[in-house]
Design a protein around this motif. Structure first.
Motif, PDB file in Angstrom:
ATOM      1  N   ILE A  62       0.786  -1.415   0.093  1.00 26.47           N
ATOM      2  CA  ILE A  62      -0.043   0.026  -0.137  1.00 26.47           C
ATOM      3  C   ILE A  62       0.927   1.177   0.018  1.00 26.47           C
ATOM      4  CG2 ILE A  62      -1.707   1.342   1.429  1.00 26.47           C
ATOM      5  CD1 ILE A  62      -2.828  -1.676   2.213  1.00 26.47           C
ATOM      6  N   LEU A  63       1.882   1.165   0.708  1.00 27.27           N
ATOM      7  CA  LEU A  63       2.910   2.341   0.943  1.00 27.27           C
ATOM      8  C   LEU A  63       3.439   2.787  -0.472  1.00 27.27           C
ATOM      9  CD1 LEU A  63       4.488   4.244   2.578  1.00 27.27           C
ATOM     10  CD2 LEU A  63       6.265   2.704   2.715  1.00 27.27           C
ATOM     11  N   PHE A  64       3.751   1.816  -1.108  1.00 22.66           N
ATOM     12  CA  PHE A  64       4.416   2.175  -2.377  1.00 22.66           C
ATOM     13  C   PHE A  64       3.604   2.451  -3.554  1.00 22.66           C
ATOM     14  CE2 PHE A  64       8.039   0.000  -0.200  1.00 22.66           C
ATOM     15  CZ  PHE A  64       8.867   0.931  -0.261  1.00 22.66           C
ATOM     16  N   LYS A  65       2.507   1.919  -3.356  1.00 25.02           N
ATOM     17  CA  LYS A  65       1.449   2.380  -4.620  1.00 25.02           C
ATOM     18  C   LYS A  65       0.702   3.692  -4.147  1.00 25.02           C
ATOM     19  CE  LYS A  65      -1.984   1.438  -7.640  1.00 25.02           C
ATOM     20  NZ  LYS A  65      -1.378   0.921  -9.167  1.00 25.02           N
ATOM     21  N   GLU A  66       0.952   4.187  -2.847  1.00 27.17           N
ATOM     22  CA  GLU A  66       0.528   5.578  -2.665  1.00 27.17           C
ATOM     23  C   GLU A  66       1.542   6.548  -2.896  1.00 27.17           C
ATOM     24  OE1 GLU A  66      -2.321   7.152  -1.054  1.00 27.17           O
ATOM     25  OE2 GLU A  66      -3.380   5.414  -1.718  1.00 27.17           O
ATOM     26  N   LEU A  67       2.585   6.321  -2.616  1.00 28.33           N
ATOM     27  CA  LEU A  67       3.737   7.367  -2.891  1.00 28.33           C
ATOM     28  C   LEU A  67       4.375   7.262  -4.154  1.00 28.33           C
ATOM     29  CD1 LEU A  67       6.044   6.742   0.427  1.00 28.33           C
ATOM     30  CD2 LEU A  67       4.523   8.694  -0.179  1.00 28.33           C
ATOM     31  N   TYR A  68       4.268   5.949  -4.856  1.00 28.94           N
ATOM     32  CA  TYR A  68       5.054   5.984  -6.073  1.00 28.94           C
ATOM     33  C   TYR A  68       4.263   5.459  -7.292  1.00 28.94           C
ATOM     34  CZ  TYR A  68       8.791   6.974  -2.946  1.00 28.94           C
ATOM     35  OH  TYR A  68       9.589   7.390  -1.857  1.00 28.94           O
ATOM     36  N   ASP A  69       2.945   5.172  -7.090  1.00 29.01           N
ATOM     37  CA  ASP A  69       2.132   4.539  -7.775  1.00 29.01           C
ATOM     38  C   ASP A  69       3.024   3.191  -8.483  1.00 29.01           C
ATOM     39  OD1 ASP A  69      -0.212   4.173  -9.226  1.00 29.01           O
ATOM     40  OD2 ASP A  69       0.547   5.379 -10.893  1.00 29.01           O
ATOM     41  N   ALA A  70       3.348   2.509  -7.523  1.00 24.37           N
ATOM     42  CA  ALA A  70       4.163   1.420  -7.886  1.00 24.37           C
ATOM     43  C   ALA A  70       3.578   0.064  -7.455  1.00 24.37           C
ATOM     44  CB  ALA A  70       5.823   1.567  -7.528  1.00 24.37           C
ATOM     45  N   ASP A  71       3.330  -1.088  -8.289  1.00 24.11           N
ATOM     46  CA  ASP A  71       2.742  -2.197  -8.023  1.00 24.11           C
ATOM     47  C   ASP A  71       3.961  -3.327  -7.736  1.00 24.11           C
ATOM     48  OD1 ASP A  71       0.186  -2.018  -7.980  1.00 24.11           O
ATOM     49  OD2 ASP A  71       0.169  -1.547 -10.206  1.00 24.11           O
ATOM     50  N   ILE A  72       4.399  -3.175  -6.318  1.00 19.03           N
ATOM     51  CA  ILE A  72       5.655  -4.001  -6.111  1.00 19.03           C
ATOM     52  C   ILE A  72       5.605  -5.412  -5.788  1.00 19.03           C
ATOM     53  CG2 ILE A  72       6.803  -1.863  -5.521  1.00 19.03           C
ATOM     54  CD1 ILE A  72       6.766  -2.765  -2.607  1.00 19.03           C
ATOM     55  N   GLU A  73       6.627  -6.107  -5.992  1.00 17.64           N
ATOM     56  CA  GLU A  73       6.601  -7.589  -5.407  1.00 17.64           C
ATOM     57  C   GLU A  73       7.345  -7.668  -4.101  1.00 17.64           C
ATOM     58  OE1 GLU A  73       8.324 -12.246  -6.492  1.00 17.64           O
ATOM     59  OE2 GLU A  73       8.471 -10.273  -7.935  1.00 17.64           O
ATOM     60  N   VAL A  74       6.418  -8.270  -3.153  1.00 14.46           N
ATOM     61  CA  VAL A  74       7.063  -8.210  -1.850  1.00 14.46           C
ATOM     62  C   VAL A  74       7.665  -9.788  -1.675  1.00 14.46           C
ATOM     63  CG1 VAL A  74       6.531  -8.263   0.797  1.00 14.46           C
ATOM     64  CG2 VAL A  74       5.506  -6.567  -0.952  1.00 14.46           C
TER      65      VAL A  74
END
Length: 252
Positions: free
Chosen positions: A106-118
């Motif tokens: 959620i953090l990286f979607k909000e800050l950088y609009d990035a869908d990251i793999e965890v």
């Protein structure tokens, strides 16, 4: 009454403020195991990762006490090996719980609009050669935190919510009420112990100074803002399509 705590510097500050006869009942566990152990014992109270509530809404939750961070001092730090704006994945290491797994996405979607793999690392990284969220006391080994970014500060910036990391919970209402009574006025004891350097005698002097200078970021007495932080944080997975239902919290 059994009391279950995560093993970190901050839970130890709380434990050290309690009477000797209560300390004998404290068991320290990895954060990811606390809720499952809590559910096995009717009279137990645990300091539970907040996001565990999305799967365990039968728990009673203290409206008065928990573990929240409001500044740079935190239990988790981010270390970036690549540019944050080119993030594709991030690894999690240390005392990882549901909080970090869910909030990272959620953090990286909000800050950088990035869908990251965890990715969760099975072994401790000896060197930070990947984008990393490190959870727990490993951040304070060899002063690693000085090269990191407080996860708390990032969450507050992205979501405009307090970072409520852990909550006192139980499946037994009366046990949680007893814990609430036990914790009253203990924050003053904790802050006094830190100011007087009556804590963490085995910790490096630099770390002790860092904790003392930033102890105001460490909160155990909840107010309305912290309660709103809990309520909104556990709704985030619903708004991001991670779960089907919104959880209502059973506050005590």
């Amino acid at each position: 009454m059994k009391i279950l705590f995560p093993q970190n510097i901050f839970s130890n500050l709380i434990a050290d403020s309690l009477p000797a006869e209560i300390k004998e009942n404290i068991t320290f566990l990895p954060s990811s195991l606390i809720t499952s152990e809590l559910l096995k014992s009717e009279k137990a109270v645990g300091l539970v990762p907040t996001m565990d509530l999305i799967k365990h809404n039968q728990l009673f939750v203290s409206k008065d006490f928990g573990l929240s961070f409001e500044g740079s001092l935190c239990n988790s730090y981010l270390y970036f090996y690549d540019s944050r704006r080119q993030l594709k994945d991030i690894s999690l290491s240390g005392d990882v719980s549901s909080v970090e797994v869910v909030l990272c996405k959620i953090l990286f979607k909000e800050l950088y609009d990035a869908d990251i793999e965890v990715k969760i690392l099975k072994e401790e990284p000896k060197a930070i050669k990947q984008n990393l969220l490190l959870v727990g006391d490993d951040n304070f080994m060899q002063q690693r935190y000085e090269q990191g970014i407080s996860f708390s500060e990032e969450i507050i910036e992205a979501l405009s919510l307090p970072f409520v990391n852990y909550i006192f919970s139980s499946i037994d209402k009366s046990s949680l009420e007893f814990m609430n009574d036990l914790l009253r006025d203990k924050s003053a004891v904790i802050y006094s112990n830190v100011d007087d350097e009556k804590f963490g005698k085995n910790l490096p002097n630099e770390l002790r100074s860092y904790i003392r200078d930033n102890i105001a970021s460490f909160v155990i007495d909840f107010d309305n803002q912290d309660i709103e932080g809990i309520n909104q944080t556990i709704r985030l997975p619903y708004f991001y399509g991670m779960v089907k239902d919104i959880v209502e919290v059973n506050y005590v």
